[in-house]
Design a protein around this motif. Structure first.
Motif, PDB file in Angstrom:
ATOM      1  N   GLY A  27       0.822  -1.205   0.000  1.00  0.00           N
ATOM      2  CA  GLY A  27       0.000   0.000   0.000  1.00  0.00           C
ATOM      3  C   GLY A  27       0.852   1.249   0.000  1.00  0.00           C
ATOM      4  N   CYS A  29       0.415   5.657   0.412  1.00  0.00           N
ATOM      5  CA  CYS A  29      -0.380   6.863   0.633  1.00  0.00           C
ATOM      6  C   CYS A  29       0.382   8.050   0.062  1.00  0.00           C
ATOM      7  CB  CYS A  29      -0.651   7.088   2.118  1.00  0.00           C
ATOM      8  SG  CYS A  29      -1.659   8.561   2.473  1.00  0.00           S
ATOM      9  N   THR A 148      -1.592  10.512   6.841  1.00  0.00           N
ATOM     10  CA  THR A 148      -0.428  10.230   6.010  1.00  0.00           C
ATOM     11  C   THR A 148      -0.277   8.729   5.749  1.00  0.00           C
ATOM     12  OG1 THR A 148       0.988  10.176   7.972  1.00  0.00           O
ATOM     13  CG2 THR A 148       0.824  12.270   6.777  1.00  0.00           C
ATOM     14  N   GLN A 149      -1.148   7.936   6.352  1.00  0.00           N
ATOM     15  CA  GLN A 149      -1.198   6.507   6.077  1.00  0.00           C
ATOM     16  C   GLN A 149      -2.485   5.966   6.679  1.00  0.00           C
ATOM     17  OE1 GLN A 149      -1.071   4.041   4.179  1.00  0.00           O
ATOM     18  NE2 GLN A 149       1.155   3.852   4.119  1.00  0.00           N
ATOM     19  N   TRP A 167      -9.531   7.975   0.792  1.00  0.00           N
ATOM     20  CA  TRP A 167      -8.982   9.329   0.816  1.00  0.00           C
ATOM     21  C   TRP A 167      -9.474  10.080   2.037  1.00  0.00           C
ATOM     22  CZ3 TRP A 167     -12.445   7.517  -2.761  1.00  0.00           C
ATOM     23  CH2 TRP A 167     -13.707   8.117  -2.832  1.00  0.00           C
ATOM     24  N   VAL A 182      -4.848   6.748  -0.244  1.00  0.00           N
ATOM     25  CA  VAL A 182      -4.090   5.508  -0.085  1.00  0.00           C
ATOM     26  C   VAL A 182      -4.715   4.425  -0.950  1.00  0.00           C
ATOM     27  CG1 VAL A 182      -5.415   4.816   1.966  1.00  0.00           C
ATOM     28  CG2 VAL A 182      -3.158   3.831   1.571  1.00  0.00           C
ATOM     29  N   GLN A 184      -4.355   0.210  -1.610  1.00  0.00           N
ATOM     30  CA  GLN A 184      -3.820  -1.029  -1.056  1.00  0.00           C
ATOM     31  C   GLN A 184      -4.200  -2.168  -1.987  1.00  0.00           C
ATOM     32  OE1 GLN A 184      -4.089  -1.006   3.242  1.00  0.00           O
ATOM     33  NE2 GLN A 184      -4.558  -3.182   3.245  1.00  0.00           N
TER      34      GLN A 184
END
Length: 215
Positions: A27, A29, A148-149, A167, A182, A184
């Protein structure tokens, strides 16, 4: 949908490797610039949320790896993907639903508006496509927080090959507006290069909304 063979599937070695690891997911971000998109949506009375859903699913249709799915020991490639999405229920709890893919923005927008309204009003967790359908792209949004993740729940036995996109809250920086997003995916189907290609194509969409937010 059609099955790929080891001769027609370009990641057979990578797939064989990652299918045997304990956590077979990758994943990333990153920020995407959405100022142009938001301005266009405001000027034309368009829901930015539904426009982002449409853009993400549109890009997914364009990238073969996002249409690959694991079926037992093999790989299938879907011809089209529907848009799986979360909605917030009246009790402030999540609902799952799906929007059948429409290549026309106006038709997708109309379907999305109805599907999301129905899911929000429903007492049921699952709405729309039955659980287990894999010709989907999973979408979710956390508009209350810039992150941020984000780690999303993923099954382990068996592993899931449906990509997940999420998002977060916009970050206004002068004349720029950034949005964390992000993605994944199963590492047997995609590497960092492929995830970067998704971001690149999505940014192209967001930078020229007049080219796809019209029929």
């Amino acid at each position: 949908m059609h099955y790929l063979t080891p001769d027609t599937f370009p990641r057979q070695q990578q797939f064989d490797h990652y299918r045997n690891v304990a956590l077979p997911y990758v994943g990333i971000c990153a920020d995407v610039e959405v100022q142009t998109l938001l301005a266009h949506c405001k000027a034309h009375g368009v829901s930015a949320y539904r426009a982002i859903l449409y853009a993400c699913t549109l890009v997914a249709q364009e990238l073969p790896w996002m249409r690959w799915r694991i079926r037992e020991d093999g790989i299938v490639e879907h011809e089209r993907l529907d848009c799986a999405v979360t909605a917030l229920g009246e009790d402030q709890q999540v609902r799952f639903t799906s929007i059948p893919w429409q290549s026309s923005w106006s038709q997708f927008n109309e379907a999305a508006q109805q599907v999301l309204a129905n899911a929000s009003a429903s007492p049921n967790l699952y709405n729309g496509e039955p659980e287990g359908t894999d010709n989907l792209i999973y979408h979710s949004c956390v508009p209350w927080l810039r992150f941020t993740q984000m780690v999303q729940p993923m099954p382990m036995a068996p592993a899931c090959s449906v990509p997940r996109i999420m998002w977060g809250k916009y970050d206004v920086q002068g004349e720029r507006t950034l949005m964390p997003l992000v993605i994944q995916a199963h590492h047997g189907l995609a590497d960092g290069l492929h995830l970067a290609q998704f971001f690149e194509r999505l940014q192209d969409k967001f930078s020229a909304p007049e080219q796809w937010l019209s029929d």
